[in-house]
Design a protein around this motif. Structure first.
Motif, PDB file in Angstrom:
ATOM      1  N   ARG A   1       0.833  -1.214   0.000  1.00  0.00           N
ATOM      2  CA  ARG A   1       0.000   0.000   0.000  1.00  0.00           C
ATOM      3  C   ARG A   1       0.864   1.260   0.000  1.00  0.00           C
ATOM      4  O   ARG A   1       0.625   2.193  -0.769  1.00  0.00           O
ATOM      5  CB  ARG A   1      -0.924  -0.007   1.223  1.00  0.00           C
ATOM      6  CG  ARG A   1      -1.898   1.167   1.268  1.00  0.00           C
ATOM      7  CD  ARG A   1      -2.642   1.224   2.586  1.00  0.00           C
ATOM      8  NE  ARG A   1      -1.723   1.430   3.704  1.00  0.00           N
ATOM      9  CZ  ARG A   1      -1.191   2.616   4.011  1.00  0.00           C
ATOM     10  NH1 ARG A   1      -1.468   3.684   3.282  1.00  0.00           N
ATOM     11  NH2 ARG A   1      -0.378   2.724   5.043  1.00  0.00           N
ATOM     12  N   ARG A   2       1.900   1.275   0.850  1.00  0.00           N
ATOM     13  CA  ARG A   2       2.775   2.452   0.892  1.00  0.00           C
ATOM     14  C   ARG A   2       3.514   2.639  -0.429  1.00  0.00           C
ATOM     15  O   ARG A   2       3.661   3.768  -0.915  1.00  0.00           O
ATOM     16  CB  ARG A   2       3.776   2.314   2.041  1.00  0.00           C
ATOM     17  CG  ARG A   2       3.151   2.417   3.425  1.00  0.00           C
ATOM     18  CD  ARG A   2       4.228   2.693   4.470  1.00  0.00           C
ATOM     19  NE  ARG A   2       5.237   1.636   4.508  1.00  0.00           N
ATOM     20  CZ  ARG A   2       5.179   0.581   5.316  1.00  0.00           C
ATOM     21  NH1 ARG A   2       4.152   0.447   6.154  1.00  0.00           N
ATOM     22  NH2 ARG A   2       6.138  -0.329   5.304  1.00  0.00           N
ATOM     23  N   ALA A   3       3.982   1.527  -1.014  1.00  0.00           N
ATOM     24  CA  ALA A   3       4.695   1.624  -2.295  1.00  0.00           C
ATOM     25  C   ALA A   3       3.775   2.133  -3.400  1.00  0.00           C
ATOM     26  O   ALA A   3       4.194   2.929  -4.252  1.00  0.00           O
ATOM     27  CB  ALA A   3       5.273   0.262  -2.673  1.00  0.00           C
ATOM     28  N   ALA A   4       2.521   1.695  -3.398  1.00  0.00           N
ATOM     29  CA  ALA A   4       1.568   2.155  -4.417  1.00  0.00           C
ATOM     30  C   ALA A   4       1.275   3.638  -4.262  1.00  0.00           C
ATOM     31  O   ALA A   4       1.156   4.376  -5.255  1.00  0.00           O
ATOM     32  CB  ALA A   4       0.283   1.336  -4.323  1.00  0.00           C
ATOM     33  N   GLU A   5       1.156   4.089  -3.024  1.00  0.00           N
ATOM     34  CA  GLU A   5       0.920   5.519  -2.794  1.00  0.00           C
ATOM     35  C   GLU A   5       2.123   6.351  -3.229  1.00  0.00           C
ATOM     36  O   GLU A   5       1.971   7.432  -3.811  1.00  0.00           O
ATOM     37  CB  GLU A   5       0.599   5.755  -1.319  1.00  0.00           C
ATOM     38  CG  GLU A   5      -0.758   5.200  -0.897  1.00  0.00           C
ATOM     39  CD  GLU A   5      -0.990   5.317   0.598  1.00  0.00           C
ATOM     40  OE1 GLU A   5      -0.040   5.684   1.320  1.00  0.00           O
ATOM     41  OE2 GLU A   5      -2.129   5.052   1.043  1.00  0.00           O
ATOM     42  N   ASN A   6       3.333   5.826  -2.970  1.00  0.00           N
ATOM     43  CA  ASN A   6       4.529   6.555  -3.383  1.00  0.00           C
ATOM     44  C   ASN A   6       4.666   6.599  -4.900  1.00  0.00           C
ATOM     45  O   ASN A   6       5.164   7.574  -5.463  1.00  0.00           O
ATOM     46  CB  ASN A   6       5.774   5.899  -2.772  1.00  0.00           C
ATOM     47  CG  ASN A   6       5.843   6.073  -1.270  1.00  0.00           C
ATOM     48  OD1 ASN A   6       5.251   7.004  -0.712  1.00  0.00           O
ATOM     49  ND2 ASN A   6       6.549   5.180  -0.592  1.00  0.00           N
ATOM     50  N   ALA A   7       4.231   5.523  -5.570  1.00  0.00           N
ATOM     51  CA  ALA A   7       4.304   5.490  -7.031  1.00  0.00           C
ATOM     52  C   ALA A   7       3.289   6.422  -7.678  1.00  0.00           C
ATOM     53  O   ALA A   7       3.462   6.846  -8.825  1.00  0.00           O
ATOM     54  CB  ALA A   7       4.083   4.061  -7.534  1.00  0.00           C
ATOM     55  N   ARG A   8       2.201   6.727  -6.966  1.00  0.00           N
ATOM     56  CA  ARG A   8       1.152   7.640  -7.455  1.00  0.00           C
ATOM     57  C   ARG A   8       0.542   7.153  -8.764  1.00  0.00           C
ATOM     58  O   ARG A   8       0.286   7.941  -9.684  1.00  0.00           O
ATOM     59  CB  ARG A   8       1.708   9.055  -7.608  1.00  0.00           C
ATOM     60  CG  ARG A   8       2.189   9.666  -6.288  1.00  0.00           C
ATOM     61  CD  ARG A   8       2.703  11.073  -6.484  1.00  0.00           C
ATOM     62  NE  ARG A   8       3.162  11.651  -5.224  1.00  0.00           N
ATOM     63  CZ  ARG A   8       3.685  12.863  -5.085  1.00  0.00           C
ATOM     64  NH1 ARG A   8       3.811  13.637  -6.161  1.00  0.00           N
ATOM     65  NH2 ARG A   8       4.080  13.292  -3.906  1.00  0.00           N
ATOM     66  N   ILE A   9       0.331   5.846  -8.843  1.00  0.00           N
ATOM     67  CA  ILE A   9      -0.321   5.252 -10.016  1.00  0.00           C
ATOM     68  C   ILE A   9      -1.662   4.675  -9.552  1.00  0.00           C
ATOM     69  O   ILE A   9      -1.688   3.704  -8.797  1.00  0.00           O
ATOM     70  CB  ILE A   9       0.559   4.152 -10.637  1.00  0.00           C
ATOM     71  CG1 ILE A   9       1.910   4.747 -11.081  1.00  0.00           C
ATOM     72  CG2 ILE A   9      -0.145   3.506 -11.824  1.00  0.00           C
ATOM     73  CD1 ILE A   9       2.882   3.710 -11.630  1.00  0.00           C
ATOM     74  N   PRO A  10      -2.786   5.277  -9.949  1.00  0.00           N
ATOM     75  CA  PRO A  10      -4.099   4.840  -9.442  1.00  0.00           C
ATOM     76  C   PRO A  10      -4.375   3.359  -9.643  1.00  0.00           C
ATOM     77  O   PRO A  10      -4.990   2.713  -8.790  1.00  0.00           O
ATOM     78  CB  PRO A  10      -5.084   5.713 -10.229  1.00  0.00           C
ATOM     79  CG  PRO A  10      -4.296   6.937 -10.599  1.00  0.00           C
ATOM     80  CD  PRO A  10      -2.902   6.447 -10.825  1.00  0.00           C
ATOM     81  N   ALA A  11      -3.945   2.794 -10.782  1.00  0.00           N
ATOM     82  CA  ALA A  11      -4.223   1.373 -11.044  1.00  0.00           C
ATOM     83  C   ALA A  11      -3.545   0.487 -10.005  1.00  0.00           C
ATOM     84  O   ALA A  11      -4.108  -0.534  -9.589  1.00  0.00           O
ATOM     85  CB  ALA A  11      -3.758   1.004 -12.443  1.00  0.00           C
ATOM     86  N   LEU A  12      -2.352   0.877  -9.565  1.00  0.00           N
ATOM     87  CA  LEU A  12      -1.650   0.098  -8.554  1.00  0.00           C
ATOM     88  C   LEU A  12      -2.353   0.198  -7.203  1.00  0.00           C
ATOM     89  O   LEU A  12      -2.473  -0.788  -6.475  1.00  0.00           O
ATOM     90  CB  LEU A  12      -0.208   0.564  -8.425  1.00  0.00           C
ATOM     91  CG  LEU A  12       0.737   0.217  -9.572  1.00  0.00           C
ATOM     92  CD1 LEU A  12       2.114   0.806  -9.298  1.00  0.00           C
ATOM     93  CD2 LEU A  12       0.833  -1.283  -9.753  1.00  0.00           C
ATOM     94  N   VAL A  13      -2.793   1.393  -6.865  1.00  0.00           N
ATOM     95  CA  VAL A  13      -3.529   1.577  -5.607  1.00  0.00           C
ATOM     96  C   VAL A  13      -4.785   0.711  -5.609  1.00  0.00           C
ATOM     97  O   VAL A  13      -5.112   0.057  -4.612  1.00  0.00           O
ATOM     98  CB  VAL A  13      -3.883   3.060  -5.398  1.00  0.00           C
ATOM     99  CG1 VAL A  13      -4.747   3.234  -4.155  1.00  0.00           C
ATOM    100  CG2 VAL A  13      -2.618   3.901  -5.276  1.00  0.00           C
ATOM    101  N   ALA A  14      -5.489   0.679  -6.746  1.00  0.00           N
ATOM    102  CA  ALA A  14      -6.703  -0.133  -6.843  1.00  0.00           C
ATOM    103  C   ALA A  14      -6.382  -1.621  -6.713  1.00  0.00           C
ATOM    104  O   ALA A  14      -7.143  -2.372  -6.085  1.00  0.00           O
ATOM    105  CB  ALA A  14      -7.403   0.141  -8.173  1.00  0.00           C
ATOM    106  N   GLU A  15      -5.250  -2.051  -7.292  1.00  0.00           N
ATOM    107  CA  GLU A  15      -4.867  -3.464  -7.201  1.00  0.00           C
ATOM    108  C   GLU A  15      -4.570  -3.854  -5.753  1.00  0.00           C
ATOM    109  O   GLU A  15      -4.968  -4.923  -5.290  1.00  0.00           O
ATOM    110  CB  GLU A  15      -3.642  -3.732  -8.077  1.00  0.00           C
ATOM    111  CG  GLU A  15      -3.256  -5.199  -8.151  1.00  0.00           C
ATOM    112  CD  GLU A  15      -2.130  -5.458  -9.129  1.00  0.00           C
ATOM    113  OE1 GLU A  15      -1.664  -6.613  -9.185  1.00  0.00           O
ATOM    114  OE2 GLU A  15      -1.713  -4.522  -9.824  1.00  0.00           O
TER     115      GLU A  15
END
Length: 406
Positions: free
Chosen positions: A173-187
């Motif tokens: 979750r933290r890595a997805a937020e840092n990447a700022r890519i919505p598709a990753l956050v949703a995954e």
């Protein structure tokens, strides 16, 4: 250095395929073809993406092995997304070797993460861990780091280890937020929801209730004799008796466990194991043979005693007996469980994931399609299967693990 190629690559790393296409959409040189292929994959046109990547690899030629290997890794990732698991592992192994030899640690690490993801899908957990340990996660691009942590969480979930799974999901979750890519956050959000859903059912003579993963972990750590109908084994503590290849014995011991501490009439056992509506002497003779086989198989865990009307289970030292069953049961539940991830699977990939023959899977898919539970699109080798309605439960306990003690 080509500034448009560099800008397109940065846009793709940030999860912005449209910005990448604006820079290379009209170009046909090999780097542009490769970037267009990755962009089309991010946009969901996987068929066109595969065509572009193959064209780029051919155009690069044998003099540019590192560029060809990068194309191979991208194509292997598309194969994983489309659940075309037949040859992608071999492709990844070869591409990763070339990238490591060329000093491209970034893409070599990404190829390693994809290898681990593939191995997780087919239940080879030890090998998946070995691949993850073989490269430095710190060199992964942000998007790949999210995927790596999801693989770590998947391994922990399949091993029914709650705390490591929670920690990996939090890192994802933290890595997805840092990447700022919505598709990753949703995954990641989808993975967290699946983790929080009921994972199994606890069944005894008097009780039936849904269990979450932490409940399953506590049950497995107890002194209960467990008939695990999710993984087709019988276990008590660290002792495990696999019955995946012996469905009749599994049906018999499940019936005995559900009735424990009472005995089970012979007529009931015949119906559960052989689906015999009207038992004759041949059925009774077969029951005697199968009960003898079951008695021998579970000797390390329990005894089977004959009673006046049937048989009763007598565990060695276990405090109680229970059945661990899937949250939802029915014909071909294992196939539905794999399709429950929302992806489109080929029949060969389903067979590989379940460790059964392709023909067995094809028969199951035909029956499920007749009932309206799955549907197919494409023809021949391009045929893919999806669930018409995705079940609201995770697949972690329904999937086989290569080497159940791993």
């Amino acid at each position: 250095m080509d500034s448009l190629i560099t800008a397109a690559a940065r846009a793709l790393s940030a999860g912005d395929p449209l910005a990448a296409l604006k820079r290379v959409a009209l170009r046909d040189d090999p780097p542009a073809l490769a970037l267009r292929g990755i962009a089309m994959a991010q946009l969901g046109d996987l068929t066109r993406a595969r065509e572009l990547l193959r064209s780029a690899a051919r155009t690069f030629g044998s003099r540019e092995p590192m560029a060809r290997a990068r194309c191979a890794v991208a194509e292997a990732e598309i194969a994983l997304v489309t659940r075309d698991l037949g040859r992608s592992l071999q492709t990844l192994n070869a591409a990763r070797t070339v990238l490591e030899a060329s000093g491209d640690r970034w893409n070599a690490a990404h190829a390693g993460y994809l290898q681990a993801r593939h191995l997780l899908l087919i239940g080879r957990l030890v090998e998946a861990e070995e691949v993850l340990d073989a490269f430095d996660a710190g060199v992964l691009p942000p998007a790949s780091l999210v995927g790596r942590e999801l693989v770590v969480a998947g391994i922990a979930i399949r091993r029914i280890m709650t705390e490591p799974a929670k920690a990996a999901l939090e890192r994802a979750r933290r890595a997805a937020e840092n990447a700022r890519i919505p598709a990753l956050v949703a995954e990641v959000d989808q993975a967290v929801r699946a983790f929080g859903a009921p994972a199994a059912r606890f069944v005894t003579r008097d009780v039936e209730r849904l269990l979450h993963l932490e409940d399953v972990e506590r049950l497995l750590a107890s002194d209960t004799l467990i008939v695990d109908a999710c993984r087709n084994i019988v276990r008590a503590g660290t002792k495990i008796v696999p019955l995946a290849a012996r469905p009749v014995l599994l049906a018999l011991i499940r019936a005995l466990a559900e009735a424990w501490p009472e005995d089970v009439p012979r007529e009931t056992l015949l119906k559960r194991a052989f689906r015999a509506r009207h038992a004759d002497e041949s059925h009774r003779a077969r029951l005697r043979v199968e009960m003898a086989r079951l008695r021998e198989a579970i000797k390390p865990l329990a005894a089977l005693n004959a009673t006046k009307r049937g048989f009763v289970l007598r565990p060695h030292g276990a405090g109680s007996v229970a059945v661990l069953a899937p949250p939802v049961e029915g014909d071909h539940a294992e196939v539905l469980a794999l399709l429950g991830d929302g992806e489109a699977w080929s029949s060969s990939a389903l067979a590989l994931g379940l460790s059964v023959s392709p023909r067995t899977v094809q028969r199951a898919l035909e029956e499920l399609a007749h009932k309206g539970q799955v549907e197919a699109f494409g023809r021949g080798r391009a045929c893919r299967w999806i669930a018409t309605s995705v079940p609201g439960f995770p697949t972690s306990l329904l999937l086989p693990v290569a080497g159940i003690s791993s």
